[in-house]
Write a protein that holds these residues in place. Structure first.
Motif, PDB file in Angstrom:
ATOM      1  N   THR A  18       1.447   1.068  -6.486  1.00 45.83           N
ATOM      2  CA  THR A  18       2.211   1.885  -7.428  1.00 45.83           C
ATOM      3  C   THR A  18       2.954   2.978  -6.659  1.00 45.83           C
ATOM      4  O   THR A  18       2.645   3.273  -5.497  1.00 45.83           O
ATOM      5  N   ALA A  19       3.898   3.599  -7.355  1.00 49.43           N
ATOM      6  CA  ALA A  19       4.654   4.699  -6.729  1.00 49.43           C
ATOM      7  C   ALA A  19       3.695   5.809  -6.298  1.00 49.43           C
ATOM      8  O   ALA A  19       3.819   6.367  -5.205  1.00 49.43           O
ATOM      9  N   ALA A  20       2.707   6.110  -7.144  1.00 51.79           N
ATOM     10  CA  ALA A  20       1.765   7.189  -6.821  1.00 51.79           C
ATOM     11  C   ALA A  20       0.926   6.827  -5.594  1.00 51.79           C
ATOM     12  O   ALA A  20       0.641   7.671  -4.740  1.00 51.79           O
ATOM     13  N   MET A  25      -0.101   7.406   0.259  1.00 51.70           N
ATOM     14  CA  MET A  25      -0.128   6.796   1.590  1.00 51.70           C
ATOM     15  C   MET A  25       0.831   7.512   2.545  1.00 51.70           C
ATOM     16  O   MET A  25       0.499   7.783   3.700  1.00 51.70           O
ATOM     17  N   ALA A  26       2.017   7.804   2.023  1.00 56.33           N
ATOM     18  CA  ALA A  26       3.038   8.436   2.878  1.00 56.33           C
ATOM     19  C   ALA A  26       2.569   9.801   3.369  1.00 56.33           C
ATOM     20  O   ALA A  26       2.910  10.222   4.476  1.00 56.33           O
ATOM     21  N   GLY A  27       1.768  10.476   2.553  1.00 55.73           N
ATOM     22  CA  GLY A  27       1.335  11.818   2.923  1.00 55.73           C
ATOM     23  C   GLY A  27       0.006  11.869   3.650  1.00 55.73           C
ATOM     24  O   GLY A  27      -0.533  12.952   3.890  1.00 55.73           O
ATOM     25  N   ALA A  28      -0.532  10.714   3.993  1.00 49.82           N
ATOM     26  CA  ALA A  28      -1.884  10.681   4.572  1.00 49.82           C
ATOM     27  C   ALA A  28      -1.954  11.379   5.928  1.00 49.82           C
ATOM     28  O   ALA A  28      -1.067  11.219   6.770  1.00 49.82           O
ATOM     29  N   LYS A 204      -8.343  -6.417  -4.306  1.00 50.10           N
ATOM     30  CA  LYS A 204      -8.671  -7.284  -5.439  1.00 50.10           C
ATOM     31  C   LYS A 204      -8.652  -6.456  -6.723  1.00 50.10           C
ATOM     32  O   LYS A 204      -9.653  -5.835  -7.082  1.00 50.10           O
ATOM     33  N   GLY A 205      -7.515  -6.417  -7.342  1.00 44.86           N
ATOM     34  CA  GLY A 205      -7.411  -5.710  -8.616  1.00 44.86           C
ATOM     35  C   GLY A 205      -7.351  -4.197  -8.493  1.00 44.86           C
ATOM     36  O   GLY A 205      -7.055  -3.507  -9.460  1.00 44.86           O
ATOM     37  N   LEU A 206      -7.626  -3.660  -7.311  1.00 47.13           N
ATOM     38  CA  LEU A 206      -7.589  -2.204  -7.163  1.00 47.13           C
ATOM     39  C   LEU A 206      -6.210  -1.732  -6.702  1.00 47.13           C
ATOM     40  O   LEU A 206      -5.932  -0.543  -6.642  1.00 47.13           O
ATOM     41  N   GLY A 207      -5.360  -2.687  -6.345  1.00 48.91           N
ATOM     42  CA  GLY A 207      -3.955  -2.364  -6.147  1.00 48.91           C
ATOM     43  C   GLY A 207      -3.544  -1.876  -4.773  1.00 48.91           C
ATOM     44  O   GLY A 207      -2.381  -1.535  -4.565  1.00 48.91           O
ATOM     45  N   ALA A 208      -4.468  -1.831  -3.815  1.00 44.72           N
ATOM     46  CA  ALA A 208      -4.093  -1.364  -2.479  1.00 44.72           C
ATOM     47  C   ALA A 208      -3.505  -2.518  -1.664  1.00 44.72           C
ATOM     48  O   ALA A 208      -3.833  -3.676  -1.897  1.00 44.72           O
ATOM     49  N   ALA A 243      -5.585   5.822   2.708  1.00 48.32           N
ATOM     50  CA  ALA A 243      -5.145   6.709   1.633  1.00 48.32           C
ATOM     51  C   ALA A 243      -4.865   5.908   0.361  1.00 48.32           C
ATOM     52  O   ALA A 243      -5.124   6.383  -0.752  1.00 48.32           O
ATOM     53  N   GLY A 244      -4.348   4.695   0.519  1.00 47.46           N
ATOM     54  CA  GLY A 244      -4.133   3.819  -0.640  1.00 47.46           C
ATOM     55  C   GLY A 244      -5.462   3.456  -1.285  1.00 47.46           C
ATOM     56  O   GLY A 244      -5.586   3.385  -2.510  1.00 47.46           O
ATOM     57  N   CYS A 245      -6.470   3.239  -0.466  1.00 43.83           N
ATOM     58  CA  CYS A 245      -7.799   2.882  -0.973  1.00 43.83           C
ATOM     59  C   CYS A 245      -8.427   4.072  -1.714  1.00 43.83           C
ATOM     60  O   CYS A 245      -9.025   3.909  -2.778  1.00 43.83           O
ATOM     61  N   LEU A 246      -8.275   5.268  -1.142  1.00 45.41           N
ATOM     62  CA  LEU A 246      -8.813   6.468  -1.808  1.00 45.41           C
ATOM     63  C   LEU A 246      -8.115   6.678  -3.149  1.00 45.41           C
ATOM     64  O   LEU A 246      -8.751   7.015  -4.157  1.00 45.41           O
ATOM     65  N   HIS A 247      -6.817   6.433  -3.157  1.00 46.37           N
ATOM     66  CA  HIS A 247      -6.065   6.549  -4.409  1.00 46.37           C
ATOM     67  C   HIS A 247      -6.594   5.548  -5.438  1.00 46.37           C
ATOM     68  O   HIS A 247      -6.741   5.882  -6.622  1.00 46.37           O
ATOM     69  N   ALA A 248      -6.917   4.357  -4.985  1.00 48.22           N
ATOM     70  CA  ALA A 248      -7.463   3.331  -5.894  1.00 48.22           C
ATOM     71  C   ALA A 248      -8.815   3.776  -6.451  1.00 48.22           C
ATOM     72  O   ALA A 248      -9.100   3.594  -7.644  1.00 48.22           O
ATOM     73  N   LEU A 249      -9.648   4.375  -5.608  1.00 48.90           N
ATOM     74  CA  LEU A 249     -10.962   4.848  -6.087  1.00 48.90           C
ATOM     75  C   LEU A 249     -10.785   5.892  -7.184  1.00 48.90           C
ATOM     76  O   LEU A 249     -11.539   5.923  -8.157  1.00 48.90           O
TER      77      LEU A 249
END
Ligand SMILES: *Cc1c(COP(=O)(O)O)cnc(C)c1O
Length: 345
Positions: A18-20, A25-28, A204-208, A243-249
């Motif tokens: 997603t955009a968010a 990720m960009a700011g990690a 898997k479904g978490l979007g990262a 950072a994408g994974c943390l966002h997914a959590l």
């Protein structure tokens, strides 16, 4: 390049960040993952370890590598691992456990990939001069080829207890563990507690876009890190991915309930069209299309002409709901299946 289908139920891997998530990720903040100095990776590993009640975590590029590394860490060549006949380790990892760790698999049947403590006990009979030594039990939660099924906690604990009584550790492939926790209303920690290692997949479904975290005790993770490096899994500024994974959590766990509702609605719609589906426990609908007189492959081709994509495993058709599939998309998919059935000879 082919255009993506209007509704893509091929797998819950077919999500776009997603955009968010991209912003996160960009700011990690990043460092050198291989040297253990990437702060975002370290934060992710600590967080997943805490969620699953283990001491330490290891960031790996894929879930397949989590299984590869975990099996290698728990076993020696010639050992046997006990797992379900249609586990991902056996069916979908190109024999990695055999090729990399030199283990043989002892395969247990069971309802939807969930085998019994009694069968586990039998498989764990000690080795001898003839029989390979069973050194690891591998569980899968949810179980993919079993139908996206959820192990009942009692059965999961009972199998782990049988293993431990034989001095054998347990590893859980938790690629879709959060689907299980959301569906069963359980805390993730209860699935981590009975086992020596467990991992979750962020694709898997978490979007990262990539990443999985394997957790276990400090010593296990130290040893796993060696295998990670050996099979080329050590990374550099991997905080971008973490950072994408943390966002997914933070954002994509609770909403898995929507995926489950969408899968249930899809199954209901397909049943209304006279198709047989396996019981839906999470985000997967497994469909038997034999009553249409078409092969699964042909059925998927026909469906594709209506811009809806599903997948198949042999003659079973699989539809998987995820972050990028809405309730409206499910209605579109049902309408497409109806159109396919109407035009059959
Ligand atoms: C997808 C999957 C894996 C492998 O994960 P990747 O991230 O695709 O390598 C392992 N186990 C199960 C049950 C899976 O569904």
């Amino acid at each position: 390049m082919p255009r993506p289908p209007a509704v893509d139920l091929y797998s819950d891997t077919q999500t776009k960040p997603t955009a968010a998530m991209r912003t996160a990720m960009a700011g990690a903040e990043v460092g050198d993952e291989q040297q253990g100095t990437d702060p975002t990776v370290n934060r992710l590993c600590a967080r997943v370890a805490e969620i699953l009640g283990h001491e330490a975590g290891l960031f790996l590029p894929t879930g397949t590598m989590c299984n590869l590394v975990a099996v290698a860490t728990h076993t020696s060549p010639g050992d046997a691992i006990v797992t379900s006949v249609d586990s991902h380790i056996v069916r979908s990892e190109t024999g990695g456990a055999a090729a990399y760790s030199g283990v043989i698999t002892d395969l247990l049947a069971g309802d939807g990939g969930r085998f019994a403590p009694e069968a586990t006990a039998e498989a764990l009979a000690p080795g001898n001069a003839y029989r390979p030594w069973p050194r690891l039990v591998c569980l899968e939660q949810t179980h993919n080829f079993g139908g996206g099924t959820v192990w009942p906690l009692e059965q999961y604990r009972a199998v782990a207890e049988v293993a431990h009584r034989s001095g054998v550790p347990v590893h859980t492939d938790g690629a879709r563990l959060f689907n299980a926790t959301v569906a069963s209303g359980t805390d993730p920690g209860v699935w981590g507690e009975p086992v020596e290692s467990i991992w979750i997949d962020f694709t898997k479904g978490l979007g990262a876009p990539m990443g999985a975290v394997l957790v276990g005790g400090h010593d296990f993770i130290q040893a796993a890190r060696v295998h990670k490096h050996r099979c080329g899994g050590a990374m550099r500024q991997a905080g971008i991915a973490a950072a994408g994974c943390l966002h997914a959590l933070d954002n994509h766990i609770e909403r898995l309930a929507d995926d489950h509702a969408n899968a249930a609605r899809l199954a209901e719609g397909l049943a209304g069209l006279g198709l047989d589906t396996e019981p839906v426990e999470t985000n997967m609908v497994w469909i038997d299309v034999s009553s249409t007189g078409q092969t699964a492959a042909r059925f998927l081709e026909l469906l594709a002409t209506h811009d809806v994509r599903m997948s198949r495993v042999e003659e079973r058709v699989r539809a998987v709901t995820h972050l990028d599939v809405s309730a409206e998309d499910i209605e579109v998919a049902i309408t497409a299946v109806a159109a396919v059935l109407e035009r059959l000879p």
